[in-house]
Every structure is written in C-alpha cells, then in structure tokens.
Design a protein around this motif. Structure first.
Motif, PDB file in Angstrom:
ATOM      1  N   VAL A 204      12.792  -4.272  -0.189  1.00  0.00           N
ATOM      2  CA  VAL A 204      11.890  -3.562  -1.104  1.00  0.00           C
ATOM      3  C   VAL A 204      10.485  -3.482  -0.502  1.00  0.00           C
ATOM      4  CG1 VAL A 204      10.781  -3.633  -3.379  1.00  0.00           C
ATOM      5  CG2 VAL A 204      13.218  -4.135  -3.171  1.00  0.00           C
ATOM      6  N   VAL A 205       9.994  -4.600  -0.003  1.00  0.00           N
ATOM      7  CA  VAL A 205       8.671  -4.625   0.631  1.00  0.00           C
ATOM      8  C   VAL A 205       8.670  -3.714   1.859  1.00  0.00           C
ATOM      9  CG1 VAL A 205       6.985  -6.073   1.838  1.00  0.00           C
ATOM     10  CG2 VAL A 205       8.112  -6.920  -0.235  1.00  0.00           C
ATOM     11  N   MET A 206       9.718  -3.825   2.666  1.00  0.00           N
ATOM     12  CA  MET A 206       9.775  -3.036   3.899  1.00  0.00           C
ATOM     13  C   MET A 206       9.877  -1.543   3.612  1.00  0.00           C
ATOM     14  SD  MET A 206       9.108  -5.089   6.204  1.00  0.00           S
ATOM     15  CE  MET A 206       9.158  -3.731   7.365  1.00  0.00           C
ATOM     16  N   ASP A 207      10.602  -1.162   2.577  1.00  0.00           N
ATOM     17  CA  ASP A 207      10.667   0.260   2.213  1.00  0.00           C
ATOM     18  C   ASP A 207       9.268   0.776   1.871  1.00  0.00           C
ATOM     19  OD1 ASP A 207      13.397   0.247   2.627  1.00  0.00           O
ATOM     20  OD2 ASP A 207      13.910   0.239   0.479  1.00  0.00           O
ATOM     21  N   GLY A 208       8.485  -0.043   1.180  1.00  0.00           N
ATOM     22  CA  GLY A 208       7.113   0.351   0.864  1.00  0.00           C
ATOM     23  C   GLY A 208       6.251   0.470   2.105  1.00  0.00           C
ATOM     24  N   LEU A 209       6.354  -0.510   3.010  1.00  0.00           N
ATOM     25  CA  LEU A 209       5.563  -0.469   4.243  1.00  0.00           C
ATOM     26  C   LEU A 209       5.930   0.732   5.103  1.00  0.00           C
ATOM     27  CD1 LEU A 209       5.508  -4.238   5.285  1.00  0.00           C
ATOM     28  CD2 LEU A 209       3.605  -2.896   4.374  1.00  0.00           C
ATOM     29  N   VAL A 210       7.213   0.985   5.256  1.00  0.00           N
ATOM     30  CA  VAL A 210       7.659   2.125   6.058  1.00  0.00           C
ATOM     31  C   VAL A 210       7.187   3.431   5.422  1.00  0.00           C
ATOM     32  CG1 VAL A 210       9.678   3.439   6.835  1.00  0.00           C
ATOM     33  CG2 VAL A 210       9.605   0.953   7.130  1.00  0.00           C
ATOM     34  N   GLY A 211       7.340   3.546   4.116  1.00  0.00           N
ATOM     35  CA  GLY A 211       6.876   4.752   3.426  1.00  0.00           C
ATOM     36  C   GLY A 211       5.386   4.970   3.609  1.00  0.00           C
ATOM     37  N   GLY A 212       4.612   3.896   3.516  1.00  0.00           N
ATOM     38  CA  GLY A 212       3.172   4.006   3.723  1.00  0.00           C
ATOM     39  C   GLY A 212       2.826   4.417   5.138  1.00  0.00           C
TER      40      GLY A 212
ATOM     41  N   GLY B   4       2.093   0.471  -8.198  1.00  0.00           N
ATOM     42  CA  GLY B   4       1.545  -0.753  -8.763  1.00  0.00           C
ATOM     43  C   GLY B   4       0.931  -1.686  -7.733  1.00  0.00           C
ATOM     44  N   SER B   5       1.154  -1.431  -6.442  1.00  0.00           N
ATOM     45  CA  SER B   5       0.533  -2.259  -5.400  1.00  0.00           C
ATOM     46  C   SER B   5      -0.955  -1.939  -5.315  1.00  0.00           C
ATOM     47  CB  SER B   5       1.156  -1.967  -4.026  1.00  0.00           C
ATOM     48  OG  SER B   5       2.503  -2.331  -3.973  1.00  0.00           O
ATOM     49  N   HIS B   6      -1.736  -2.950  -4.952  1.00  0.00           N
ATOM     50  CA  HIS B   6      -3.171  -2.742  -4.767  1.00  0.00           C
ATOM     51  C   HIS B   6      -3.518  -2.325  -3.350  1.00  0.00           C
ATOM     52  CE1 HIS B   6      -3.335  -5.084  -8.523  1.00  0.00           C
ATOM     53  NE2 HIS B   6      -4.345  -4.272  -8.762  1.00  0.00           N
ATOM     54  N   GLU B   7      -2.613  -2.577  -2.414  1.00  0.00           N
ATOM     55  CA  GLU B   7      -2.862  -2.232  -1.021  1.00  0.00           C
ATOM     56  C   GLU B   7      -1.655  -1.529  -0.437  1.00  0.00           C
ATOM     57  OE1 GLU B   7      -5.344  -5.316   1.227  1.00  0.00           O
ATOM     58  OE2 GLU B   7      -4.275  -6.526  -0.254  1.00  0.00           O
ATOM     59  N   ASP B   8      -1.898  -0.799   0.641  1.00  0.00           N
ATOM     60  CA  ASP B   8      -0.846  -0.052   1.326  1.00  0.00           C
ATOM     61  C   ASP B   8      -0.975  -0.343   2.814  1.00  0.00           C
ATOM     62  OD1 ASP B   8       1.006   1.752   2.273  1.00  0.00           O
ATOM     63  OD2 ASP B   8       0.295   3.422   1.049  1.00  0.00           O
ATOM     64  N   LYS B   9      -0.509  -1.523   3.216  1.00  0.00           N
ATOM     65  CA  LYS B   9      -0.715  -1.992   4.585  1.00  0.00           C
ATOM     66  C   LYS B   9       0.061  -1.183   5.619  1.00  0.00           C
ATOM     67  CE  LYS B   9      -3.709  -5.135   3.677  1.00  0.00           C
ATOM     68  NZ  LYS B   9      -5.092  -4.922   4.067  1.00  0.00           N
ATOM     69  N   GLY B  10       1.164  -0.571   5.250  1.00  0.00           N
ATOM     70  CA  GLY B  10       1.872   0.310   6.175  1.00  0.00           C
ATOM     71  C   GLY B  10       1.027   1.527   6.503  1.00  0.00           C
ATOM     72  N   PHE B  11       0.434   2.132   5.486  1.00  0.00           N
ATOM     73  CA  PHE B  11      -0.458   3.274   5.660  1.00  0.00           C
ATOM     74  C   PHE B  11      -1.640   2.884   6.549  1.00  0.00           C
ATOM     75  CE2 PHE B  11      -4.066   5.894   4.537  1.00  0.00           C
ATOM     76  CZ  PHE B  11      -3.547   7.156   4.358  1.00  0.00           C
ATOM     77  N   GLU B  12      -2.244   1.732   6.242  1.00  0.00           N
ATOM     78  CA  GLU B  12      -3.404   1.281   7.011  1.00  0.00           C
ATOM     79  C   GLU B  12      -3.054   1.017   8.469  1.00  0.00           C
ATOM     80  OE1 GLU B  12      -5.373  -2.056   5.176  1.00  0.00           O
ATOM     81  OE2 GLU B  12      -5.374  -1.077   3.222  1.00  0.00           O
ATOM     82  N   ALA B  13      -1.902   0.404   8.734  1.00  0.00           N
ATOM     83  CA  ALA B  13      -1.498   0.110  10.114  1.00  0.00           C
ATOM     84  C   ALA B  13      -1.295   1.398  10.906  1.00  0.00           C
ATOM     85  CB  ALA B  13      -0.226  -0.737  10.120  1.00  0.00           C
ATOM     86  N   ALA B  14      -0.657   2.381  10.301  1.00  0.00           N
ATOM     87  CA  ALA B  14      -0.431   3.662  10.983  1.00  0.00           C
ATOM     88  C   ALA B  14      -1.753   4.365  11.270  1.00  0.00           C
ATOM     89  CB  ALA B  14       0.478   4.548  10.132  1.00  0.00           C
ATOM     90  N   GLN B  15      -2.617   4.412  10.290  1.00  0.00           N
ATOM     91  CA  GLN B  15      -3.917   5.071  10.475  1.00  0.00           C
ATOM     92  C   GLN B  15      -4.758   4.337  11.530  1.00  0.00           C
ATOM     93  OE1 GLN B  15      -5.811   7.624   8.044  1.00  0.00           O
ATOM     94  NE2 GLN B  15      -3.756   8.436   8.407  1.00  0.00           N
ATOM     95  N   ALA B  16      -4.679   3.008  11.554  1.00  0.00           N
ATOM     96  CA  ALA B  16      -5.438   2.229  12.534  1.00  0.00           C
ATOM     97  C   ALA B  16      -4.964   2.518  13.952  1.00  0.00           C
ATOM     98  CB  ALA B  16      -5.334   0.738  12.226  1.00  0.00           C
ATOM     99  N   ALA B  17      -3.660   2.656  14.143  1.00  0.00           N
ATOM    100  CA  ALA B  17      -3.130   2.951  15.481  1.00  0.00           C
ATOM    101  C   ALA B  17      -3.605   4.318  15.964  1.00  0.00           C
ATOM    102  CB  ALA B  17      -1.604   2.874  15.472  1.00  0.00           C
ATOM    103  N   VAL B  18      -3.550   5.313  15.099  1.00  0.00           N
ATOM    104  CA  VAL B  18      -4.015   6.658  15.471  1.00  0.00           C
ATOM    105  C   VAL B  18      -5.510   6.626  15.782  1.00  0.00           C
ATOM    106  CG1 VAL B  18      -4.335   9.036  14.671  1.00  0.00           C
ATOM    107  CG2 VAL B  18      -2.199   7.827  14.151  1.00  0.00           C
TER     108      VAL B  18
END
Length: 163
Positions: free
Chosen positions: A35-43, A138-152
């Motif tokens: 469940v957590v990983m699906d959220g991270l990947v989606g982000g 309902g999450s307060h953060e989206d660390k998958g989104f942030e990691a992808a944006q940081a790499a770019v």
C-alpha cells in the motif's frame, strides 16, 4: 504545490518546473508494504509526468536492501533514477542495518556513476508514519513525488553548471 507534497513548509524547496523532457528514467521500487509502495510509485510517476518525462521504466525489487544493486546495474542506461522503498522499525536491529545499507549503497552508486538518484526511502517508526508520507489520499506528504522531482532538478542543476 499540492497539500500532500510536503509538511516541511517554507523549508522545502519548490522543485516544480524542472524540465525532464527527453530524459531516460527508471523508477526502482521495493515490493514490501504494497500500500505504501503503491503510493510512492504513483507519486514518483506523477512527479516525472509533471516534469515532462514520458515512459519511465518501473523496476520492482524484493525489498529496500536490494535498491542499491538495482541502481548500480541501471545507472549507465538511464539519465536519472528514482529509488523508492520503506523500512518500518521493528523489535530487532534489522531496521538499522537495512536503512544504513540501502542509504549508503544508493549514495555510493550516485556518486561513483554521476547519476542523480531521487532518494525516496522512507525510514519510519511505524506504519502510520509511512502512510502519512506515501502520497495517498489523506497523506500529508508525497515522498515519491518529491524524490522524482529532486532527481530531475538535480540533473538540470548539473547540466546548467556545464557538467
């Protein structure tokens, strides 16, 4: 910036706007805690799409400990990588060993290859913390989104410096 992107407020950099058009990108993601990983990947996929990245490759590995080897083998084929995983503290030192090994390994791959790697490894005390950072409804953060944006953004900064 969406409400889920970060709870760190003004301390978080605004990474929106980095141009990832034409980049070859792989997202390497653990399978533990689906469940957590699906959220991270989606982000991560949302973050890459927002940056103009099309068709990122998704590579799934068994757990967070396996992220460094996958990053090592893929670094030469891609412009950037995004490493995603979650380790939740338990009653043994396993948490510390896996977190240390994954972090050191991912860092070593990035530095030795010169490939920017978005670091999306959640190291949480409990499942509630992981869910709150996973970019789910309902999450307060989206660390998958942030990691992808940081790499770019990192690759853009390196290229702007003429490297």
């Amino acid at each position: 910036m969406s409400a889920r992107t970060s709870t760190t407020g003004d301390a978080a950099p605004d990474l929106h706007g980095a141009d990832g058009t034409g980049l070859r990108v792989a997202v390497i993601a653990s399978r533990w805690h689906s469940v957590v990983m699906d959220g991270l990947v989606g982000g991560a996929l949302r973050g890459l799409a927002e940056a103009g990245v099309t068709d990122p490759e998704l590579v799934r590995v068994p757990g967070s400990f396996e992220l460094p080897i996958a990053c090592s083998r893929l670094a030469g084929r891609f412009d950037i990588l995004v490493a995603l995983g979650v380790v939740i503290r338990g009653g043994t030192p396993h948490f510390d060993y896996v977190c240390d090994a994954a972090t050191a390994g991912i860092t070593q791959v990035s530095v030795s290859t010169g490939t920017p790697i978005g670091f999306g490894l959640l190291t949480c005390d409990d499942e509630a913390q992981a869910l709150d950072r996973a970019g789910l409804d309902g999450s307060h953060e989206d660390k998958g989104f942030e990691a992808a944006q940081a790499a770019v953004a990192t690759l853009a900064a390196i290229r702007a410096a003429g490297c």
